[in-house]
Design an enzyme around this catalytic site. Structure first.
Site, PDB file in Angstrom:
ATOM      1  N   GLY A 156       0.833  -1.199   0.000  1.00 52.15           N
ATOM      2  CA  GLY A 156       0.000   0.000   0.000  1.00 52.15           C
ATOM      3  C   GLY A 156       0.860   1.238   0.000  1.00 52.15           C
ATOM      4  O   GLY A 156       2.081   1.156   0.205  1.00 52.15           O
TER       5      GLY A 156
ATOM      6  N   CYS B 118       5.351  -6.249   1.024  1.00 54.03           N
ATOM      7  CA  CYS B 118       5.756  -4.854   0.885  1.00 54.03           C
ATOM      8  C   CYS B 118       5.408  -4.052   2.149  1.00 54.03           C
ATOM      9  O   CYS B 118       6.012  -4.269   3.183  1.00 54.03           O
ATOM     10  CB  CYS B 118       5.122  -4.282  -0.390  1.00 54.03           C
ATOM     11  SG  CYS B 118       5.867  -2.750  -0.925  1.00 54.03           S
ATOM     12  N   TYR B 119       4.402  -3.193   2.094  1.00 53.77           N
ATOM     13  CA  TYR B 119       4.032  -2.450   3.309  1.00 53.77           C
ATOM     14  C   TYR B 119       3.711  -3.419   4.448  1.00 53.77           C
ATOM     15  O   TYR B 119       4.047  -3.183   5.610  1.00 53.77           O
ATOM     16  CB  TYR B 119       2.830  -1.555   3.010  1.00 53.77           C
ATOM     17  CG  TYR B 119       2.417  -0.704   4.190  1.00 53.77           C
ATOM     18  CD1 TYR B 119       3.296   0.201   4.751  1.00 53.77           C
ATOM     19  CD2 TYR B 119       1.146  -0.845   4.748  1.00 53.77           C
ATOM     20  CE1 TYR B 119       2.923   0.963   5.845  1.00 53.77           C
ATOM     21  CE2 TYR B 119       0.769  -0.081   5.837  1.00 53.77           C
ATOM     22  CZ  TYR B 119       1.665   0.819   6.385  1.00 53.77           C
ATOM     23  OH  TYR B 119       1.303   1.568   7.463  1.00 53.77           O
TER      24      TYR B 119
ATOM     25  N   HIS C 290       6.624  -8.317  -4.735  1.00 51.94           N
ATOM     26  CA  HIS C 290       5.230  -8.750  -4.948  1.00 51.94           C
ATOM     27  C   HIS C 290       5.169 -10.124  -5.619  1.00 51.94           C
ATOM     28  O   HIS C 290       5.284 -10.210  -6.839  1.00 51.94           O
ATOM     29  CB  HIS C 290       4.498  -7.715  -5.811  1.00 51.94           C
ATOM     30  CG  HIS C 290       4.294  -6.426  -5.094  1.00 51.94           C
ATOM     31  ND1 HIS C 290       3.188  -6.183  -4.319  1.00 51.94           N
ATOM     32  CD2 HIS C 290       5.081  -5.321  -4.987  1.00 51.94           C
ATOM     33  CE1 HIS C 290       3.284  -4.980  -3.780  1.00 51.94           C
ATOM     34  NE2 HIS C 290       4.428  -4.437  -4.169  1.00 51.94           N
TER      35      HIS C 290
ATOM     36  N   GLU D  43       2.637 -11.813  -6.116  1.00 44.74           N
ATOM     37  CA  GLU D  43       1.346 -11.988  -6.800  1.00 44.74           C
ATOM     38  C   GLU D  43       1.362 -11.489  -8.243  1.00 44.74           C
ATOM     39  O   GLU D  43       0.443 -11.758  -8.992  1.00 44.74           O
ATOM     40  CB  GLU D  43       0.234 -11.273  -6.001  1.00 44.74           C
ATOM     41  CG  GLU D  43       0.279  -9.734  -5.979  1.00 44.74           C
ATOM     42  CD  GLU D  43       1.220  -9.147  -4.934  1.00 44.74           C
ATOM     43  OE1 GLU D  43       2.154  -9.855  -4.505  1.00 44.74           O
ATOM     44  OE2 GLU D  43       1.051  -7.967  -4.558  1.00 44.74           O
TER      45      GLU D  43
ATOM     46  N   ASP E  12     -21.713 -14.055 -17.434  1.00 51.23           N
ATOM     47  CA  ASP E  12     -22.066 -14.014 -16.020  1.00 51.23           C
ATOM     48  C   ASP E  12     -23.515 -14.428 -15.778  1.00 51.23           C
ATOM     49  O   ASP E  12     -23.799 -15.256 -14.912  1.00 51.23           O
ATOM     50  CB  ASP E  12     -21.825 -12.611 -15.438  1.00 51.23           C
ATOM     51  CG  ASP E  12     -20.421 -12.121 -15.750  1.00 51.23           C
ATOM     52  OD1 ASP E  12     -19.553 -12.979 -15.986  1.00 51.23           O
ATOM     53  OD2 ASP E  12     -20.200 -10.897 -15.776  1.00 51.23           O
TER      54      ASP E  12
ATOM     55  N   LYS F 203     -13.847 -13.165 -13.071  1.00 50.69           N
ATOM     56  CA  LYS F 203     -14.357 -13.566 -14.391  1.00 50.69           C
ATOM     57  C   LYS F 203     -13.776 -14.907 -14.855  1.00 50.69           C
ATOM     58  O   LYS F 203     -14.507 -15.765 -15.348  1.00 50.69           O
ATOM     59  CB  LYS F 203     -13.996 -12.475 -15.401  1.00 50.69           C
ATOM     60  CG  LYS F 203     -14.653 -12.620 -16.743  1.00 50.69           C
ATOM     61  CD  LYS F 203     -15.998 -11.977 -16.704  1.00 50.69           C
ATOM     62  CE  LYS F 203     -16.673 -11.896 -18.032  1.00 50.69           C
ATOM     63  NZ  LYS F 203     -17.910 -11.121 -17.908  1.00 50.69           N
TER      64      LYS F 203
END
Ligand code: XMP
Length: 514
Positions: free
Chosen positions: A54, A79-80, A165, A167, A222, A370
């Protein structure tokens, strides 16, 4: 099922943490730090907590996070999040004089378990401050080439901190590093799979079993997946209304006919073209057009619901919607806390039904992304082509005919769109693009048709690549495809002499033109 809580400190990558965790088999939900603390106070307990990155700095953030750290569940700080861990457990965080953004080479110096991760890897960094000295008991597991601590771990406390990160796709072995957290550090076993996903959605629908449920059915991925899952539970108590607003493409009419024939869903085709055209007459301002289209949908729905109540004595209690997780999270995001972000376009779905209709929402897909919905669609035996269709906006061609909408302009876009899709399919390029369409520009240009002068309108081709529609790049397609499509549109669509190509990314352009 116990989830991992992902506490969002405002990182642009928070959604990715959830997606990647689920991809490797671990269920997770995103929440604000306030919600996390409230849950802890209500004695709820996750199986692990991930603190996101963040924009904050521990030198300014004076919030007391000790309740999170004292809960005793495994924690990953990214990170943060890593800086919060170091700060709480007595390490030293140093203020960054200059930030580190982008690729960085780091070294795996862990004693144990990170076997699948090579000794040197490329990772994605985005930070100012960094941990200078790890807290007592923490082992350094990753070091950055410039000497900065990139990863710390305390196996006994089940805590891992990463300055980079894992991710994001730019980080090598990101999934292995996340797996290391879940399996080695937190010692959890996988709890997320297609089967679990289907069970979760099904149990959401089971809560309303026995009630009459109405679905605003567009035939898009959807609503199709939501209706298919709901139908397995509700059977004939589910009624799908497909509203023809007169702003659809030929392929949409065809798709609905196919779904009516090939699925067990009860899909009623509601022809409301004339009402939409009447309400849109004389209107050319984009936001006003969107609002009128949205309001007319509601008008049509309300009328239908009354008709069912009066003529058939059927009272609907729930409205089934294919709302997805990004819509849910967006309303929770810390970015939104200080007030709403500027409205770029008023996106419409039928969520805005008036309270007087007394319909409660049923949103079985509201925890899914999605790509998960697509996987789920395939798991319930829907055809590949149906669950991998390009998205199509609720206001349809209404936002692709610039300015006032006339039946003649609808015809021009319908015909040019049909040609575009025929060529995408003929040249096997449908999946080379995430979304593709034609836009009618209300300008006339001079051309030659046959031996005569033509003074006619322009069609623009818009093809983009994206993952979620939030950002996009224009699709680079072969010249043969562009040439053939352009030639066919100018030859076959009456009133069009010129075809242009939109090569704008988002940002700054949005995907749709209005
Ligand atoms: P923009 O134009 O905002 O579009 O870059 C991003 C994605 O959203 C779709 N879109 C909509 N979808 N209702 C919808 O259901 C809407 O009002 C709407 N407006 C845009 C657009 O097609 C693209 O995929």
């Amino acid at each position: 099922m116990s989830d991992t809580w992902i506490v969002d400190f405002g990182s642009q990558y928070t959604q990715l943490i959830t997606r990647k965790s689920r991809e490797i088999g671990f269920s997770s939900v995103i929440m604000t730090v306030e919600d996390c603390i409230e849950k802890i106070q209500n004695k709820e307990r996750p199986n692990a907590i991930i603190l996101s990155g963040g924009p904050n700095s521990i030198f300014e953030d004076k919030t007391d996070y000790s309740q999170i750290f004292e809960l005793g569940v495994p924690i990953l700080g990214i990170c943060y999040g890593m800086q919060l861990i170091a700060n709480h457990f007595g390490g030293v965080v140093e203020r960054g004089l200059q930030g580190e953004y982008g690729h960085a080479l780091i070294e795996n110096v862990a004693d144990s378990e990170l076997k699948n991760v090579p000794s040197k890897i490329n990772v994605w960094m985005s930070h100012f401050d960094h941990v200078h000295t790890p807290p007592k008991g923490f082992e350094v597991i990753f070091k950055s080439h410039n000497g900065i601590l990139a990863g710390i771990e305390d196996q006994s406390k089940k805590i891992l901190g990463l300055q980079f990160h894992p991710e994001v796709e730019h980080t090598d072995h990101g999934r292995d590093i996340l797996r290391h957290f879940f399996k080695d550090v937190a010692e959890l076993t996988e709890n997320w799979s297609n089967k679990v996903m289907l069970q979760e959605c099904t149990s959401e629908v089971e809560k309303v079993k026995g009630s009459k449920v109405l679905c605003a059915f567009s035939g898009g991925v959807d609503s199709l997946v939501a209706a298919t899952i709901a139908h397995r539970v509700l059977g004939d108590d589910l009624y799908c209304f497909f509203v023809d607003n007169g702003l659809l493409r030929p392929q949409d009419y065809h798709h609905i006919e196919v779904l009516q024939k090939e699925t067990p869903l009860n899909i009623e085709f509601v022809d409301a073209k004339e009402l939409f055209y009447k309400n849109l007459k004389g209107v050319s301002e984009p936001e006003q057009k969107r609002k009128i289209i949205g309001k007319t949908f509601i008008e049509v729905f309300e009328e239908k619901v009354h008709q069912f109540e009066n003529d058939k004595n059927i009272k609907f209690e729930y409205l089934l919607q294919g709302t997805l997780y990004p819509d849910v999270i967006e309303s929770l995001s810390p970015h939104q806390k200080g007030g709403k972000s500027a409205t770029i376009k008023s996106h419409h779905n039928v969520g805005g039904l008036p309270e007087r209709m007394q319909l409660q929402l049923l949103e079985p897909l509201k925890f899914l992304f999605k790509d998960e919905v697509r996987t789920l669609g395939e798991a319930v035996d829907l055809k590949y082509a149906w669950v991998h269709r390009h998205p199509f906006p609720g206001p349809g061609l209404g936002v692709r005919i610039l300015g006032e909408i006339f039946p003649e302009s609808v015809r021009k876009v319908q015909e040019s769109d049909q040609i575009l899709f025929e060529e995408l399919h003929n040249q096997n390029l449908y999946h080379a693009s995430w979304q593709a369409f034609t836009v009618l520009l209300p300008v006339k240009t001079v051309g030659v048709k046959g031996d005569g002068r033509a003074y006619e309108e322009v069609i623009c081709l818009r093809l983009v690549n994206s993952t979620d529609g939030m950002t996009a790049t224009w699709t680079d397609l072969p010249y043969e495809f562009l040439a053939k499509t352009s030639a066919r549109i100018t030859n076959e669509v009456a009133g069009i002499t010129r075809v242009v190509l939109d090569i704008t990314s988002k940002p700054p352009g949005t995907i749709e033109w209005e």
